[in-house]
Design a protein around this motif. Structure first.
Motif, PDB file in Angstrom:
ATOM      1  N   SER A  50       0.860  -1.180   0.000  1.00  0.00           N
ATOM      2  CA  SER A  50       0.000   0.000   0.000  1.00  0.00           C
ATOM      3  C   SER A  50       0.894   1.226   0.000  1.00  0.00           C
ATOM      4  CB  SER A  50      -0.920   0.007   1.226  1.00  0.00           C
ATOM      5  OG  SER A  50      -1.602   1.243   1.320  1.00  0.00           O
ATOM      6  N   GLU A 102       0.568   3.844   1.522  1.00  0.00           N
ATOM      7  CA  GLU A 102       0.631   4.407   2.870  1.00  0.00           C
ATOM      8  C   GLU A 102       1.796   3.830   3.670  1.00  0.00           C
ATOM      9  OE1 GLU A 102      -3.139   3.442   4.488  1.00  0.00           O
ATOM     10  OE2 GLU A 102      -4.230   4.950   3.336  1.00  0.00           O
ATOM     11  N   TYR A 127       6.708   5.067   6.350  1.00  0.00           N
ATOM     12  CA  TYR A 127       7.211   4.381   7.536  1.00  0.00           C
ATOM     13  C   TYR A 127       8.486   3.581   7.270  1.00  0.00           C
ATOM     14  CZ  TYR A 127       2.560   5.472   9.324  1.00  0.00           C
ATOM     15  OH  TYR A 127       1.422   6.133   9.711  1.00  0.00           O
ATOM     16  N   ARG A 129       3.581  -1.999   7.343  1.00  0.00           N
ATOM     17  CA  ARG A 129       2.216  -2.538   7.354  1.00  0.00           C
ATOM     18  C   ARG A 129       1.742  -2.823   8.774  1.00  0.00           C
ATOM     19  NH1 ARG A 129      -2.745  -2.414   5.612  1.00  0.00           N
ATOM     20  NH2 ARG A 129      -3.744  -4.450   5.374  1.00  0.00           N
ATOM     21  N   LEU A 187       0.650   0.400  10.352  1.00  0.00           N
ATOM     22  CA  LEU A 187      -0.683   0.795   9.916  1.00  0.00           C
ATOM     23  C   LEU A 187      -1.767  -0.024  10.625  1.00  0.00           C
ATOM     24  CD1 LEU A 187      -0.156   1.251   6.061  1.00  0.00           C
ATOM     25  CD2 LEU A 187      -0.354   3.030   7.804  1.00  0.00           C
ATOM     26  N   ASP A 219      -4.821   1.262  13.045  1.00  0.00           N
ATOM     27  CA  ASP A 219      -6.225   0.857  12.888  1.00  0.00           C
ATOM     28  C   ASP A 219      -6.769   0.270  14.187  1.00  0.00           C
ATOM     29  OD1 ASP A 219      -6.117   1.664  10.261  1.00  0.00           O
ATOM     30  OD2 ASP A 219      -5.725  -0.336   9.467  1.00  0.00           O
TER      31      ASP A 219
END
Length: 284
Positions: free
Chosen positions: A12, A14, A18, A84, A87, A91
């Motif tokens: 992703s 996003e 990071y 990941r 992220l 969430d």
């Protein structure tokens, strides 16, 4: 091909913020280590260089470069997985924040919100399970190369520490650019340590993210008595899955990668360097 396909499903945009900096630092350190190593070898063999020696040096550097490229692939994969994981942790934090503001007195809204949170938590749990399976597959794929890298890094660090000691004790024998030789050895030692630290930081950050996710789930467990039954079941299953399948990074079945192993390796490196220096002093 299966490994690449697994990364494609997890990728992703996003994730990039990071892991972009750590990947750039790893590429710079690995390139600097290889370049400085080449400069040291060429400076030592410049007077007796011939075709066979040149071919030997070229073969050695080709092998070293191949290992570095493979390790860089592994590093990039773990960095993406770490991004990941970050992220997923965000969430999970959002789910916890919404769970704290649930109002059981508003039955209709309460049940609908709990179902929505349960669905989101199931997605997080499934993504975490897929990520952990991918993390366990990565070391199995690259385990031989990683062990070779650890061995060469250990030997290189030990050799550089001893070489700097001998240069300080006996002086530089080169007639041309003597200070340049000392600076090159010192820079190679510093960049090797930086490369080792970046690799360790990448793995330890992933293990820390996993532990933080377990702590976040324990915070939800405190609120279970005031939650919907389905949401409680999802939380319980997610927590039990993490407890039953702890994250371990193991190579060739010899050792686990963790902070204790890294400290033991540095302690062994320091002990071996002290022994070499003592032997050198005794046989002066």
């Amino acid at each position: 091909m299966h490994l690449v396909d697994s990364f494609r499903r997890q990728y992703s945009p996003e994730i990039l913020p990071y892991c972009r900096r750590s990947i750039a630092c790893k590429f710079f350190c690995a390139s600097a280590v290889e370049t400085l190593q080449g400069i040291i070898c060429l400076s030592k063999m410049r007077k007796g260089i011939n075709i066979s020696a040149a071919l030997g040096i070229l073969g050695f550097f080709n092998l070293s470069l191949i290992i570095q490229v493979i390790i860089l692939h592994y590093f990039n994969g773990m960095a993406y997985v770490r991004g990941r994981y970050t992220l997923l942790k965000k969430d999970l934090e959002a789910v916890i924040a919404e769970t704290r503001f649930l109002n059981p007195n508003r039955i209709g809204v309460f049940v609908t919100t709990c179902c929505s949170l349960a669905d989101r938590l199931e997605e997080i749990a499934q993504a975490q399970s897929d990520l952990q399976a991918l993390i366990e597959r990565l070391p199995r794929t690259y385990q031989v190369q990683i062990v070779c890298f650890i061995y060469t890094a250990y030997s290189s660090l030990l050799a550089n520490v001893y070489a700097i000691f001998t240069l300080h004790k006996y002086g530089v024998t080169e007639e041309i650019f003597p200070n340049f030789i000392v600076v090159t050895y010192t820079a190679h030692l510093v960049m090797s340590l930086a490369d080792f630290w970046i690799n360790a930081y990448n793995l330890f950050s992933l293990l820390d993210a996993h532990e933080e996710m377990i702590k976040l789930l324990s915070e939800i467990s405190v609120l279970q008595s005031a939650l919907d039954q389905r949401l409680e079941a999802v939380i319980t299953n997610f927590t039990l899955n993490l407890v039953r399948h702890p994250m371990r990074l193991q190579f060739l079945g010899f050792f686990d990668i963790n902070r204790s192993a890294a400290f033991a390796m540095l302690n062994s490196l320091l002990s071996q360097a002290i022994i070499l220096i003592q032997i050198d002093i005794q046989n002066k």
